[in-house]
Scaffold this motif. Structure first.
Motif, PDB file in Angstrom:
ATOM      1  N   ALA A  36       0.833  -1.208   0.000  1.00 45.36           N
ATOM      2  CA  ALA A  36       0.000   0.000   0.000  1.00 45.36           C
ATOM      3  C   ALA A  36       0.867   1.259   0.000  1.00 45.36           C
ATOM      4  N   GLY A  37       0.521   2.201  -0.899  1.00 44.80           N
ATOM      5  CA  GLY A  37       1.215   3.479  -0.957  1.00 44.80           C
ATOM      6  C   GLY A  37       2.301   3.572  -2.007  1.00 44.80           C
ATOM      7  N   ILE A  38       2.644   2.475  -2.661  1.00 42.16           N
ATOM      8  CA  ILE A  38       3.657   2.524  -3.721  1.00 42.16           C
ATOM      9  C   ILE A  38       3.115   3.323  -4.905  1.00 42.16           C
ATOM     10  N   SER A  39       3.892   4.251  -5.411  1.00 39.73           N
ATOM     11  CA  SER A  39       3.481   5.088  -6.532  1.00 39.73           C
ATOM     12  C   SER A  39       3.554   4.324  -7.845  1.00 39.73           C
ATOM     13  N   THR A  40       2.630   4.626  -8.756  1.00 40.64           N
ATOM     14  CA  THR A  40       2.643   3.983 -10.080  1.00 40.64           C
ATOM     15  C   THR A  40       3.860   4.403 -10.897  1.00 40.64           C
ATOM     16  N   ASP A  41       4.543   5.471 -10.467  1.00 39.65           N
ATOM     17  CA  ASP A  41       5.734   5.929 -11.198  1.00 39.65           C
ATOM     18  C   ASP A  41       6.830   4.867 -11.223  1.00 39.65           C
ATOM     19  N   VAL A  42       6.811   3.974 -10.226  1.00 42.35           N
ATOM     20  CA  VAL A  42       7.891   2.991 -10.147  1.00 42.35           C
ATOM     21  C   VAL A  42       7.595   1.734 -10.971  1.00 42.35           C
ATOM     22  N   LEU A  43       6.371   1.577 -11.470  1.00 45.12           N
ATOM     23  CA  LEU A  43       6.008   0.333 -12.156  1.00 45.12           C
ATOM     24  C   LEU A  43       6.813   0.127 -13.432  1.00 45.12           C
TER      25      LEU A  43
END
Length: 393
Positions: free
Chosen positions: A235-242
């Motif tokens: 929870a809370g991981i940004s989609t920028d890192v995907l």
């Protein structure tokens, strides 16, 4: 620059059928050699021995024959290469130049030896007893070959005897059937990583998630429970890192070669993952696979919510996906091959004609029809009965 390599692979080899025809006199008089189901009731086994080329060339036939000579109930028949086999050509793009990084060859160049093990007496065998016999022979012969090869190479450094040889003991029906559908797990099978672990590393909780993942893959905790526990931690991981994680993923050795070969041979290829569709679709696109089934990654306002979207693609769901895909395509389950490494792959491997464990956990190797340990993913092709690749550059 990418290195394009051309391979030739037998498309329609008659070698196994010719070997079966040659032992007709050893089988019951009423045996129909074209009836694969009837042959399945006979204790006639395909024996496939695979050695990586890093193992020095010796007469492996001598080692195999010496073991058979000690078994009064078995004959050994060599499966000859089919000189008349038609070949398909495929081109595999190796994205990592082999001249600069030799260990990243698109597949592990191997030596493949193929035999039939035939009983001295023409007898039928119950399927369960036949499966047990195959595992016993596999354990005995593999242990013997590892010991003999280790002795032969004791002057050389071998990191692990398990990396010296693969032995596949399979019913001859597996070799004679035409398979049409190949279903692959993704994490630690088509790719070298566990994606959820990569996500966790980014979030700084890698050790916690990896411990849960390993326990699930060993079958120690329920997959659904472990999946929910791991996703909650994300929870809370940004989609920028995907996208960054996608770029870090590396295909398993032999993955491109294997999928390209299966496609050229007419297989429908499916990625069936307990991971997430975002990454699974990316990998399937890289490999040119036909379809993808995985879990949706729940995202709100640019962040992973940590909530699980149902239904979870667990072991039972994987098996259901495989079965429904075969039904949709009009393919019999006797024409299905499933490949995986974890406990949640066992249900789909169990309903397939051939379940292949790839560098798998012990519980999976013990229950699979064949286990690939000494090659890259192209070992799947050897377990299907194909000879070693004819390489042209």
């Amino acid at each position: 620059m990418p290195n394009n390599t051309s391979y030739s692979l037998p498309k329609d080899s008659k070698a196994w059928q010719q070997a079966v025809d040659s032992i007709a006199s050893l089988l019951p008089n009423d045996t129909n050699l074209q009836d694969f189901d009837a042959l399945q009731s006979l204790p006639v086994f395909a024996l496939i021995v695979v050695l990586p080329n890093k193992v020095s060339t010796l007469d492996i036939h001598e080692y195999v024959q010496s073991w058979v000579d000690e078994q009064p109930n078995w004959h050994l028949v060599t499966v000859a290469e089919d000189a008349d086999a038609s070949f398909v050509d495929l081109v595999v793009s190796d994205t990592e130049p082999t001249a600069e990084n030799a260990q990243r060859l698109p597949f592990t160049q191997s030596q493949v030896f193929r035999y039939l093990l035939v009983p001295v007496t023409d007898t039928l065998m119950h399927p369960a007893k036949k499966t047990a016999a195959a595992h016993i022979i596999d354990d005995q012969l593999t242990t013997r070959l590892r010991h003999d090869l280790a002795e032969a190479y004791k002057s050389e450094t071998q990191a692990n005897n398990d990396e010296v040889v693969d032995c596949h003991i399979l019913s001859i029906g597996h070799m004679l059937r035409t398979h049409k559908l190949a279903c692959f797990d993704m994490d630690s099978t088509l790719i070298e990583q566990e994606v959820i672990v990569e996500l966790a590393k980014t979030a700084g909780i890698g050790e916690k998630v990896e411990a849960i993942t390993e326990a699930a893959m060993r079958g120690e905790i329920d997959f659904d429970e472990s999946f929910a526990q791991r996703v909650a931690l994300l929870a809370g991981i940004s989609t920028d890192v995907l996208d960054e994680i996608c770029e870090r993923l590396t295909l398993s050795m032999g993955a491109r070669t294997t999928i390209s070969a299966l496609k050229a041979l007419g297989y429908h290829t499916v990625l069936v993952s307990g991971g997430f569709t975002y990454f699974a679709r990316y990998i399937a696109e890289q490999l040119g696979m036909d379809e993808v089934h995985a879990n949706a990654l729940d995202i709100e306002e640019g962040e992973v919510t940590g909530q699980v979207q149902l239904p979870i693609v667990n072991g039972a769901k994987k098996a259901a996906i495989v079965q429904h895909t075969a039904e949709r395509l009009g393919i019999e389950m006797s024409q299905v091959v499933c490949i995986g490494d974890g406990a949640n792959d066992l249900p789909m491997m169990g309903i397939a004609d051939l379940g292949i464990a790839y560098h798998a956990k012990p519980i999976v190797q013990a229950r699979a029809d064949a286990a690939v340990n000494v090659t890259g993913l192209e070992g799947t092709l050897y377990a299907l009965g194909y000879p070693a690749f004819a390489l042209t550059k």
